[in-house]
Scaffold this motif. Structure first.
Motif: not given
Length: 350
Positions: A222-240
């Motif tokens: 999606l980013r390569a297609s020109g979209k801007s990416i915003l990530v909504g993290l699950h509270p326990r997801e690995d942020r890194s």
């Protein structure tokens, strides 16, 4: 009509549809849309809560404002304090240190709720679905069924799944999701896609959902297609795993108001995102099992990252009936839920 006015009109329309499912959604699923019940007694309640994710206080947090308004004391039971962050607003206690209580609420029949139910066997009990669970009967459900004075869910569809999980045909009271009591107004930013993560690695707090590799690859496409990416993290997801993208500083549901569309691993937040008015695309791993109603709100599902861009470009909301069935009533949900708890605590079966 301006885009802002169209957005406002659509939001009003969605609320009208979602608030209008107060009737019986299916056999055994009873709706409670509309005004909250009057509590049977004014005395503030003391409630202990045990969740399938023992340290998952994010499930209880949306109830705090309504509990405070009533003067109630909610305490989440945890095995220990090792995974409670400093400043967490949810009061917690171990079973050994738990304060006196009037009611035990369990959110499932996992090991921790069952342990707490055995420990507090003299308390009246309620089962409330605060996060999605599969429709197959849980191994320990029979140990809870006889204790339960009431069963609640956020929507008719979730109620059917929760009844299957508990192995019961008893009525499930549909109260709505407290997370939708203050839905954000949608103002989509051109080209912005919200990526909704799950949990990559299981830990003592709870399990993980397969599909992160697919979702990472989809985000890159999606980013390569020109979209801007915003990530909504699950509270326990690995942020890194997601630091190459903008990570939302606000909860995923709030962040969804900025997005033209969302893509992610189907979870509890999916119907709520569609309630905001943002269509969702599901990343479905072969090892992933989710209730059908979470898939029903998806515009489409993908199993290959190459399909991410066309799926997002074609993303659309589900029809009104599907949306209402999956989301439940909007507005006053925390009040309706706590009213059910009050009736149960004071000896009223539901």
């Amino acid at each position: 009509m301006s885009n802002e006015k169209r957005s406002h009109a659509a939001a009003v329309s969605r609320r009208a549809v979602l608030g209008g499912i107060a009737g019986v959604g299916a056999a055994g699923v009873v709706g409670l849309g509309g005004p909250a019940w009057a509590s049977p007694r004014p005395r503030p309640l003391r409630v202990l809560i045990a969740t399938n994710e023992p340290w998952g206080t994010y499930h209880v947090k949306p109830l705090l404002a309504e509990a405070a308004r009533r003067g109630w004391r909610l305490t989440q039971l945890v095995p220990d304090l090792s995974q409670i962050a400093a400043g967490d607003p949810v009061p917690v206690a171990t079973p050994a240190d738990a304060p006196p209580a009037d009611l035990l609420v369990v959110t499932g029949a996992g090991d921790w709720p069952l342990e707490c139910a055995a420990r507090f066997r003299r308390l009246p009990a309620v089962a409330s679905s605060l996060a999605y669970l599969g429709p197959a009967e849980a191994l320990g459900a029979r140990r809870l069924r006889g204790r339960l004075r009431a069963i609640t869910s956020s929507s008719p569809a979730e109620g059917r799944a929760f009844a299957g999980y508990l192995g019961t045909r008893r009525p499930v009271r549909v109260v709505g999701s407290p997370q939708t009591d203050a839905l954000p107004v949608r103002k989509p930013e051109p080209g912005l896609v919200l990526v909704v993560t799950s949990v990559t690695h299981p830990d003592g707090t709870g399990g993980a959902a397969p599909g992160t590799e697919l979702l990472l690859a989809a985000a890159e496409r999606l980013r390569a297609s020109g979209k801007s990416i915003l990530v909504g993290l699950h509270p326990r997801e690995d942020r890194s795993l997601w630091t190459q993208y903008e990570i939302s500083a606000v909860p995923t549901l709030e962040a969804s108001a900025r997005a033209e569309a969302a893509v992610g691993i189907p979870g509890t937040v999916f119907p709520l995102i569609t309630a905001v008015g943002t269509p969702v695309v599901g990343c479905v791993d072969p090892a992933l099992t989710v209730p059908d109603y979470l898939l029903s709100v998806c515009s489409s599902t993908i199993e290959d990252a190459a399909d991410a861009v066309p799926a997002i470009e074609a993303a659309r909301l589900p029809d009104a009936a599907t949306l209402a069935d999956a989301v439940g009533p909007i507005g006053g949900s925390a009040g309706r839920l706590l009213d059910v708890w009050a009736h149960a605590a004071h000896g009223h079966a539901g």
